[in-house]
Design a protein around this motif. Structure first.
Motif, short mmCIF file in Angstrom:
data_model
loop_
_atom_site.label_atom_id
_atom_site.label_comp_id
_atom_site.label_asym_id
_atom_site.label_seq_id
_atom_site.Cartn_x
_atom_site.Cartn_y
_atom_site.Cartn_z
N VAL A 123 11.76 -5.71 -39.85
CA VAL A 123 11.03 -5.41 -41.09
C VAL A 123 12.01 -5.09 -42.21
O VAL A 123 11.87 -5.58 -43.35
N THR A 136 13.82 -8.20 -43.32
CA THR A 136 12.95 -8.96 -44.23
C THR A 136 13.00 -8.37 -45.63
O THR A 136 13.10 -9.09 -46.63
N ARG A 137 12.93 -7.07 -45.69
CA ARG A 137 12.96 -6.37 -46.99
C ARG A 137 14.28 -6.60 -47.72
O ARG A 137 14.29 -6.93 -48.92
N THR A 178 14.51 -10.27 -48.84
CA THR A 178 13.57 -10.56 -49.93
C THR A 178 14.09 -9.99 -51.24
O THR A 178 14.13 -10.68 -52.26
N LEU A 217 11.62 -14.88 -44.63
CA LEU A 217 10.41 -15.35 -43.96
C LEU A 217 10.65 -15.61 -42.48
O LEU A 217 9.79 -15.36 -41.63
N TRP A 247 10.66 -12.28 -40.79
CA TRP A 247 9.28 -11.80 -40.67
C TRP A 247 8.58 -12.49 -39.50
O TRP A 247 7.79 -11.85 -38.76
N SER A 248 8.85 -13.76 -39.30
CA SER A 248 8.19 -14.50 -38.22
C SER A 248 8.61 -14.00 -36.84
O SER A 248 7.92 -14.24 -35.85
N ILE A 302 8.88 -10.86 -36.03
CA ILE A 302 8.30 -9.53 -35.78
C ILE A 302 7.04 -9.69 -34.95
O ILE A 302 6.15 -10.49 -35.27
N ARG A 340 2.36 -8.20 -36.07
CA ARG A 340 2.47 -8.04 -37.53
C ARG A 340 1.17 -7.54 -38.15
O ARG A 340 1.16 -7.19 -39.32
N ASP A 378 1.81 -6.73 -45.39
CA ASP A 378 2.31 -8.10 -45.57
C ASP A 378 2.74 -8.38 -47.01
O ASP A 378 2.82 -9.53 -47.42
N PRO A 435 6.35 -10.67 -47.05
CA PRO A 435 6.30 -12.13 -47.05
C PRO A 435 5.59 -12.70 -48.27
O PRO A 435 5.94 -13.78 -48.75
#
Length: 257
Positions: A158, A161-162, A165, A188, A191-192, A194, A197, A202, A205
């Motif tokens: 997570v 991803t943050r 992003t 992305l 994220w996939s 994780i 979810r 969300d 993403p």
């Protein structure tokens, strides 16, 4: 000893002499002290210990009184460095300054938290440092912070991803669309990976998809149709490319929604 005493007396006499050859004594001017008026909030907080300041600050933060929260928690952080509440006070003061759009003050609080309290608190503080730098327009520094976060091997998916992003957003603001697209696609992908979810927010993403749409919108705008310069074949290719980029941007916007 007599000789030494005579020499010292002679030096003292020279130092205090005011003969015609002695330079005039310069007038010493002292700057007027700055007058700082205490606000009612300052007066309210004076004399409170760390427990009292923590109670006032956390209650104010929960109630949305960000000025009071920043003042109380900031005072705790500055005056009680050994308090068991200091780490939470630094975080709360930083959040309060953020909500007042006082990004430089927020940055100072989060940097103090990052330096003084290793562990989960410092990890969150680093993200906040990057966000403050972004708001301050210090994009290169923000990108460097996010590079460091994204390179960490112990980062949870997570948080990865943050970091990716946010790095993509910064890179796009810097005008580096290619780097931004790489970061956002990596976000992305993270994220996939994780599991479960459904319990997670969300927005990350969605943010990545939106900014990928922005990447393709910029590519779309960069393609120029110039009948005065290009022949029919070149115009047809440029029009096809522009249509493809438009559809790509639209697709990412729809995924964000």
């Amino acid at each position: 000893m007599r000789r030494l005493a005579s020499a010292l007396l002679s030096l003292a006499a020279c130092a205090t002499a005011r003969g015609p050859a002695a330079p005039a004594e310069e007038e010493i001017r002292f700057a007027e002290p700055a007058v700082v008026e205490a606000t009612p909030l300052d007066l309210e907080l004076i004399g409170k210990n760390d427990e009292e300041l923590f109670a006032v600050g956390t209650a104010a933060l929960a109630a949305g009184d960000h000025a009071r929260a920043a003042a109380a928690l900031g005072r705790l952080s500055d005056l009680f460095p050994g308090s068991p509440h200091r780490a939470e006070a630094l975080h709360g003061a930083g959040l309060a300054h953020e909500r007042l759009s006082q990004w430089r003050l927020a940055l100072e609080r989060f940097r103090a938290l990052e330096r003084g309290y290793p562990g989960p608190a410092a990890g969150e503080a680093t993200f906040r440092v990057a966000e403050c730098l972004w708001h301050l327009g210090e994009l290169a520094d923000a990108r460097a912070v996010l590079d460091g976060l994204a390179a960490r091997q112990d980062l949870a998916p997570v948080d990865r991803t943050r970091a990716l992003t946010w790095r993509g957003v910064v890179e796009l603001d810097q005008g580096d669309a290619e780097a931004a697209e790489r970061s956002l696609r990596l976000a992305l992908r993270a994220w996939s990976e994780i599991g479960d979810r459904e319990r997670l927010d969300d927005s990350l993403p969605a943010q990545a998809q939106y900014h990928l749409g922005e990447v393709y919108r910029r590519h779309f705008q960069a393609v120029r149709l110039d009948p005065s310069r290009d022949g029919p074949d070149q115009l047809e290719k440029a029009l096809e490319l522009k249509a493809e980029l438009l559809l790509s941007a639209q697709g990412h916007y729809l995924r964000a929604i």
